[in-house]
Scaffold this motif. Structure first.
Motif, PDB file in Angstrom:
ATOM      1  N   ARG A  59      24.996   4.969  -7.537  1.00 38.09           N
ATOM      2  CA  ARG A  59      25.827   4.260  -6.561  1.00 38.09           C
ATOM      3  C   ARG A  59      26.768   3.350  -7.351  1.00 38.09           C
ATOM      4  O   ARG A  59      26.318   2.453  -8.047  1.00 38.09           O
ATOM      5  N   HIS A  62      31.268  -0.223  -7.713  1.00 42.80           N
ATOM      6  CA  HIS A  62      31.847  -0.835  -6.515  1.00 42.80           C
ATOM      7  C   HIS A  62      32.235  -2.290  -6.713  1.00 42.80           C
ATOM      8  O   HIS A  62      31.679  -3.005  -7.552  1.00 42.80           O
ATOM      9  N   LYS A  72      26.636 -10.825  -6.887  1.00 47.40           N
ATOM     10  CA  LYS A  72      25.423 -10.099  -6.480  1.00 47.40           C
ATOM     11  C   LYS A  72      24.259 -10.470  -7.382  1.00 47.40           C
ATOM     12  O   LYS A  72      24.391 -10.504  -8.605  1.00 47.40           O
ATOM     13  N   HIS A 119      30.089  -3.169  -9.976  1.00 48.46           N
ATOM     14  CA  HIS A 119      28.636  -2.998 -10.053  1.00 48.46           C
ATOM     15  C   HIS A 119      28.255  -1.587  -9.679  1.00 48.46           C
ATOM     16  O   HIS A 119      28.855  -0.986  -8.768  1.00 48.46           O
ATOM     17  N   TYR A 132      19.278  -6.777  -2.901  1.00 53.03           N
ATOM     18  CA  TYR A 132      20.198  -7.729  -3.521  1.00 53.03           C
ATOM     19  C   TYR A 132      20.799  -8.692  -2.513  1.00 53.03           C
ATOM     20  O   TYR A 132      20.927  -8.382  -1.340  1.00 53.03           O
ATOM     21  N   LYS A 169      32.215   9.420  -1.306  1.00 50.27           N
ATOM     22  CA  LYS A 169      33.103   8.297  -1.675  1.00 50.27           C
ATOM     23  C   LYS A 169      33.074   8.069  -3.187  1.00 50.27           C
ATOM     24  O   LYS A 169      34.113   7.847  -3.811  1.00 50.27           O
TER      25      LYS A 169
HETATM   26  C1  LIG Z   1      27.438  -2.222   1.125  1.00 49.07           C
HETATM   27  C2  LIG Z   1      27.307  -2.160   2.622  1.00 49.07           C
HETATM   28  C3  LIG Z   1      27.375  -0.958   3.301  1.00 49.07           C
HETATM   29  N1  LIG Z   1      27.253  -0.929   4.665  1.00 49.07           N
HETATM   30  C4  LIG Z   1      27.290   0.360   5.329  1.00 49.07           C
HETATM   31  C5  LIG Z   1      28.556   1.162   5.090  1.00 49.07           C
HETATM   32  C6  LIG Z   1      28.094   2.604   5.107  1.00 49.07           C
HETATM   33  O1  LIG Z   1      28.103   3.085   6.436  1.00 49.07           O
HETATM   34  C7  LIG Z   1      26.635   2.527   4.630  1.00 49.07           C
HETATM   35  C8  LIG Z   1      26.458   2.942   3.175  1.00 49.07           C
HETATM   36  O2  LIG Z   1      27.386   2.204   2.419  1.00 49.07           O
HETATM   37  P1  LIG Z   1      27.698   2.605   0.920  1.00 49.07           P
HETATM   38  O3  LIG Z   1      27.735   4.101   0.790  1.00 49.07           O
HETATM   39  O4  LIG Z   1      28.920   1.813   0.488  1.00 49.07           O
HETATM   40  O5  LIG Z   1      26.403   2.062   0.186  1.00 49.07           O
HETATM   41  P2  LIG Z   1      26.212   1.995  -1.414  1.00 49.07           P
HETATM   42  O6  LIG Z   1      26.785   3.199  -2.075  1.00 49.07           O
HETATM   43  O7  LIG Z   1      24.794   1.647  -1.646  1.00 49.07           O
HETATM   44  O8  LIG Z   1      27.133   0.758  -1.816  1.00 49.07           O
HETATM   45  C9  LIG Z   1      26.607  -0.361  -2.486  1.00 49.07           C
HETATM   46  O9  LIG Z   1      26.299   0.059  -3.785  1.00 49.07           O
HETATM   47  C10 LIG Z   1      26.691  -0.698  -4.895  1.00 49.07           C
HETATM   48  C11 LIG Z   1      25.636  -0.546  -5.954  1.00 49.07           C
HETATM   49  C12 LIG Z   1      27.015  -2.113  -4.667  1.00 49.07           C
HETATM   50  O10 LIG Z   1      26.948  -2.946  -5.561  1.00 49.07           O
HETATM   51  C13 LIG Z   1      27.539  -2.513  -3.348  1.00 49.07           C
HETATM   52  O11 LIG Z   1      26.760  -3.569  -2.820  1.00 49.07           O
HETATM   53  C14 LIG Z   1      27.651  -1.449  -2.361  1.00 49.07           C
HETATM   54  O12 LIG Z   1      28.942  -0.908  -2.511  1.00 49.07           O
HETATM   55  O13 LIG Z   1      26.237   1.155   4.789  1.00 49.07           O
HETATM   56  C15 LIG Z   1      27.073  -2.071   5.425  1.00 49.07           C
HETATM   57  O14 LIG Z   1      26.981  -2.031   6.656  1.00 49.07           O
HETATM   58  N2  LIG Z   1      27.018  -3.287   4.769  1.00 49.07           N
HETATM   59  C16 LIG Z   1      27.124  -3.375   3.395  1.00 49.07           C
HETATM   60  O15 LIG Z   1      27.039  -4.497   2.849  1.00 49.07           O
END
Ligand SMILES: Cc1cn([C@H]2C[C@H](O)[C@@H](COP(=O)(O)OP(=O)(O)O[C@H]3O[C@H](C)C(=O)[C@H](O)[C@H]3O)O2)c(=O)[nH]c1=O
Length: 187
Positions: A59, A62, A72, A119, A132, A169
């Motif tokens: 992941r 970001h 974070k 991150h 986190y 993404k």
């Molecule tokens: C980050 C976040 C996401 N979401 C929702 C948006 C999407 O519908 C779903 C998955 O989101 P995403 O694919 O962006 O999740 P990760 O890939 O784990 O993203 C995170 O991963 C890396 C390691 C990071 O440091 C960030 O905190 C963050 O970007 O959760 C929310 O509702 N609230 C939030 O704070």
């Protein structure tokens, strides 16, 4: 708690004390007073929790653009990750350089990543759970990223394009050199 520095000032490894006994252990994983005194004088507004089922889930990389930039404080409560923070503060002596560290549930170490950094992490075990605290609320409009495998960053990930488990993404972020200046460095 024990706090250790890295070559990039500002990023810190935070190791909370664990009180073990015959039942297991107790640990204060975050204290506003201790964090402000020993790590950074900043508060948190949101907690996050992600589960990555497969080893090799990556992941990142970001960040959230200002005014939604986030600091974070990250930790692993099940499994293990290879965690990475990249300095993208323009004018920083360490711009484009990164810190990488293995975080696992066994030690419970945490990484503090200030605003102005990318991150990301790659899981080293199946069913890894990542918790986190963030200093700014989630903003979909300000959510952004840089290619995890950007060759200019030189990150030695434990996976490659063929083995990484990625979101759609995370397959499409630009290289750092293609981003405009976003964060300014304050010495
Ligand atoms: C980050 C976040 C996401 N979401 C929702 C948006 C999407 O519908 C779903 C998955 O989101 P995403 O694919 O962006 O999740 P990760 O890939 O784990 O993203 C995170 O991963 C890396 C390691 C990071 O440091 C960030 O905190 C963050 O970007 O959760 C929310 O509702 N609230 C939030 O704070």
């Amino acid at each position: 708690m024990d706090v250790r520095e890295f070559e990039i000032p500002g990023v810190k490894l935070v190791i909370p004390k664990r009180f073990g006994d015959h039942r297991g252990f107790f640990s204060e994983t975050w204290s506003d007073r201790a964090f402000r005194q020993q790590v950074a004088d900043i508060g948190f507004v949101q907690d996050n929790h992600s589960l990555s089922a497969q080893k090799g889930t990556l992941r990142g990389l970001h960040f959230q653009k200002p005014p939604s930039a986030q600091g974070k404080l990250v930790r692993v409560v099940r499994g293990a990750v290879f965690d990475v923070a990249v300095d993208i503060r323009h004018g920083s002596p360490t711009f484009g350089r990164h810190v990488s560290v293995v975080l696992d549930a066994r030690e419970g170490a945490q990484l503090w990543i200030p605003p102005g950094f990318l991150h990301g992490f790659c899981t080293l075990e199946d069913d890894t759970e990542f918790l986190y605290k963030v200093t700014g609320y989630y903003s979909a409009a300000d959510d952004a990223g840089v290619a995890w495998d950007d060759p200019d960053l030189g990150i030695d990930w434990p996976v490659d394009e063929a083995t990484a488990v990625l979101s759609d993404k995370d397959r499409k972020h630009p290289r750092l050199r293609d981003l405009p200046p976003i964060f300014a460095y304050e010495a």
